[in-house]
Scaffold this motif. Structure first.
Motif, short mmCIF file in Angstrom:
data_model
loop_
_atom_site.label_atom_id
_atom_site.label_comp_id
_atom_site.label_asym_id
_atom_site.label_seq_id
_atom_site.Cartn_x
_atom_site.Cartn_y
_atom_site.Cartn_z
N ALA A 106 -27.02 -10.10 5.06
CA ALA A 106 -27.16 -8.79 5.70
C ALA A 106 -26.69 -7.65 4.80
CB ALA A 106 -26.38 -8.76 7.02
N GLY A 107 -26.10 -8.00 3.67
CA GLY A 107 -25.63 -7.00 2.71
C GLY A 107 -25.77 -7.54 1.31
N PRO A 108 -25.43 -6.76 0.30
CA PRO A 108 -25.52 -7.22 -1.09
C PRO A 108 -24.69 -8.49 -1.30
CG PRO A 108 -25.11 -4.86 -1.00
CD PRO A 108 -24.95 -5.37 0.39
N SER A 109 -25.17 -9.38 -2.17
CA SER A 109 -24.47 -10.64 -2.40
C SER A 109 -23.21 -10.46 -3.24
CB SER A 109 -25.39 -11.64 -3.10
OG SER A 109 -25.82 -11.12 -4.35
N ALA A 110 -23.11 -9.35 -3.95
CA ALA A 110 -21.93 -9.06 -4.76
C ALA A 110 -21.33 -7.73 -4.31
CB ALA A 110 -22.28 -9.01 -6.24
N ILE A 111 -20.01 -7.67 -4.29
CA ILE A 111 -19.28 -6.50 -3.78
C ILE A 111 -18.60 -5.81 -4.95
CG2 ILE A 111 -17.51 -5.74 -2.16
CD1 ILE A 111 -17.98 -8.69 -0.89
N PRO A 112 -18.91 -4.55 -5.22
CA PRO A 112 -18.28 -3.85 -6.35
C PRO A 112 -16.76 -3.74 -6.18
CG PRO A 112 -20.19 -2.63 -5.55
CD PRO A 112 -19.91 -3.71 -4.54
N VAL A 113 -16.05 -3.97 -7.26
CA VAL A 113 -14.60 -3.75 -7.24
C VAL A 113 -14.29 -2.32 -6.81
CG1 VAL A 113 -12.62 -3.48 -8.78
CG2 VAL A 113 -14.02 -5.55 -8.90
N LEU A 114 -15.13 -1.37 -7.22
CA LEU A 114 -14.89 0.03 -6.86
C LEU A 114 -15.05 0.28 -5.37
CD1 LEU A 114 -16.51 1.99 -9.83
CD2 LEU A 114 -14.08 1.64 -9.32
N ALA A 115 -15.77 -0.59 -4.66
CA ALA A 115 -15.86 -0.44 -3.20
C ALA A 115 -14.50 -0.72 -2.58
CB ALA A 115 -16.91 -1.39 -2.64
N ILE A 116 -13.77 -1.69 -3.14
CA ILE A 116 -12.41 -1.97 -2.67
C ILE A 116 -11.51 -0.77 -2.95
CG2 ILE A 116 -10.41 -3.49 -2.88
CD1 ILE A 116 -12.35 -5.69 -3.80
N ASP A 117 -11.64 -0.24 -4.15
CA ASP A 117 -10.84 0.93 -4.53
C ASP A 117 -11.11 2.11 -3.59
OD1 ASP A 117 -9.05 2.35 -6.18
OD2 ASP A 117 -10.69 3.17 -7.36
N GLN A 118 -12.38 2.32 -3.26
CA GLN A 118 -12.74 3.42 -2.37
C GLN A 118 -12.16 3.22 -0.98
OE1 GLN A 118 -16.95 4.15 -2.10
NE2 GLN A 118 -16.75 5.53 -0.37
N ARG A 119 -12.22 1.98 -0.49
CA ARG A 119 -11.67 1.71 0.85
C ARG A 119 -10.16 1.90 0.86
NH1 ARG A 119 -11.78 2.88 5.72
NH2 ARG A 119 -11.00 1.31 7.18
N VAL A 120 -9.48 1.50 -0.21
CA VAL A 120 -8.03 1.70 -0.29
C VAL A 120 -7.72 3.20 -0.28
CG1 VAL A 120 -5.99 1.43 -1.76
CG2 VAL A 120 -7.56 -0.49 -1.44
N ASP A 121 -8.51 3.98 -1.00
CA ASP A 121 -8.30 5.44 -1.01
C ASP A 121 -8.46 6.02 0.39
OD1 ASP A 121 -7.71 5.69 -3.67
OD2 ASP A 121 -9.73 6.25 -4.30
N GLU A 122 -9.47 5.55 1.13
CA GLU A 122 -9.68 6.03 2.50
C GLU A 122 -8.49 5.68 3.38
OE1 GLU A 122 -14.57 5.50 2.40
OE2 GLU A 122 -13.30 4.09 3.50
N LEU A 123 -8.01 4.46 3.25
CA LEU A 123 -6.87 4.04 4.05
C LEU A 123 -5.60 4.78 3.63
CD1 LEU A 123 -7.59 0.21 4.23
CD2 LEU A 123 -7.66 1.82 6.13
N ARG A 124 -5.45 5.01 2.34
CA ARG A 124 -4.29 5.77 1.86
C ARG A 124 -4.25 7.15 2.52
NH1 ARG A 124 -5.35 5.48 -3.12
NH2 ARG A 124 -3.91 3.84 -3.77
N GLU A 125 -5.41 7.77 2.63
CA GLU A 125 -5.50 9.08 3.27
C GLU A 125 -5.12 8.98 4.75
OE1 GLU A 125 -6.16 13.20 3.30
OE2 GLU A 125 -5.97 11.77 1.64
#
Length: 398
Positions: A217-236
């Motif tokens: 249902a989504g891409p087979s590989a997950i960019p490391v930067l997607a994790i970084d972006q989610r951490v930034d959102e949670l940090r905020e």
């Protein structure tokens, strides 16, 4: 037999969860050094790093529950792994020069074993090869037979290049300890007493992304930067003056909707003849606000009676509007006029009312909180809304 199969199923499920949790940890650790990488699970291997669809690191994870496990020269864990990698090398002789092969296990490699010679330090690929060849010839372990055969028949140069690309990480953290390591990676992303809550939210997001990847249902590989972006959102969200928002897109199950449909706040809406679609929206926002407020309370994110202050703000904004509604109606006016007046007041809640609780400006919080107050008859829409309180068919005031 049943207890044994139950144990095996539990161990298997734990192994998959360990893969997913370790992949998140590996992704977090890669952010600073290799942000261009993408992570996959059960694609090239248990866990893999890739660039432009080509693997650069393949990780076999071996997690043991209730027993330590070990990597002796005849270890099933070791030979299952070697079978997978030897097949790849046999088909692609250049693979060891492009790919790092990592065996990550909670078990231990005994000193002097082949696996021990493939650790980061004190490596000796030639000694490891000799021990593995001896085992392949002498061992009677039928479970390893296919692995023994393919390893022993690989040309020596291929065996050596493969062994040079292998790294054994034994004595690795178990599934619980990996969670602790994730928390250490994120220690500066939130106030210290909120790091566990941040990890919980990050893992919730991560497992959702992994499920989409595994299901197609989504891409087979997950960019490391997607994790970084989610951490930034949670940090905020976890700034000291912020509140995390978890339920902005949540929907109640049909069972919950059926239960909420009996509540007083819905009865109040039907008394002013609100249509079924708008009642659905009200139930949705009541659910979102209730769940969000409950979570903030459980995690002790609300301080100094700020939720009570927020509700007081909502009530005080409602009071003069409702009082004006009552004043403008003539004594003994038809019931239709009362319904129309209540509809106008409710439209204000739907379309205009917007009150911020600390950093949260989401509409569902204001709208849903008004329905929570309505459920307690602290506010209402019909000029005579309080007369409903004595009706035993209310369904409670929860």
């Amino acid at each position: 037999m049943k207890p044994a199969s139950t144990h095996e199923a539990s161990a298997s499920a734990t192994g998959y969860l360990f893969q997913c949790r370790y992949a998140l940890l590996a992704g977090l650790q890669a952010i600073a050094k290799s942000p261009q990488l993408e992570i996959s699970i059960e694609k090239f291997d248990d866990v893999g790093f890739e660039v432009d669809g080509e693997p650069t690191q393949l990780i076999q994870t071996k997690h043991h529950v209730g027993k330590l496990g070990n990597l002796t020269d005849a270890s099933v864990d070791l030979w299952k792994t070697l079978l997978i990698w030897a097949k790849r090398v046999a088909e692609d002789v250049e693979a060891p020069f492009r790919i790092k092969f990592v065996l990550l296990t909670t078990g231990l490699a005994p000193d002097g074993s082949a696996a021990a010679f493939l650790r980061m330090r004190e490596r000796d690929e030639a000694a490891a090869d000799q021990l593995l060849l001896q085992t392949a010839v002498s061992s009677k372990n039928k479970e390893n037979a296919a692995a023994y055969h393919i390893y022993a028949t690989l040309p020596e140069d291929l065996r050596q290049s493969m062994l040079k690309a292998i790294l054994v990480l034994d004595g690795s953290p178990n599934i619980v300890d990996v969670g602790d390591e994730i928390a250490r990676e994120l220690v500066h992303a939130a106030p210290r007493d909120q790091v566990d809550h941040l990890v919980e939210r990050l893992e919730g997001w991560w497992f959702g992304v992994v499920i989409k990847a595994l299901s197609g249902a989504g891409p087979s590989a997950i960019p490391v930067l997607a994790i970084d972006q989610r951490v930034d959102e949670l940090r905020e969200e976890f700034r000291r003056d912020a509140l995390p928002v978890d339920y902005a897109s949540a929907y109640p199950s049909p069972t919950v909707v059926a239960e909420l449909d009996k509540r007083p706040f819905v009865k109040q809406l039907r008394r002013i003849e609100i249509g079924p679609r708008r009642v659905e929206f009200a139930i949705r926002d009541y659910y979102r606000a209730s769940e969000q407020r409950s979570r903030w309370a459980r995690e002790e994110l609300l301080v100094g009676g700020e939720l009570e202050s927020y509700e007081r703000q909502l009530v005080e904004a409602w009071e003069p509007r409702h009082a004006a509604l009552v004043d403008e109606l003539a004594p003994g006016c038809p019931s239709g006029e009362k319904v129309a007046a209540g509809q106008l007041l409710y439209k204000w809640v739907e379309n205009e009312a917007q009150f911020t609780l600390r950093s949260v400006r989401d509409r569902f919080l204001t709208h849903g909180s008004y329905h929570i107050l309505s459920n307690r008859y602290a506010v209402g829409w019909h000029p005579e809304y309080q007369s409903d309180q004595d009706d035993p068919s209310d369904g409670g005031t929860g």
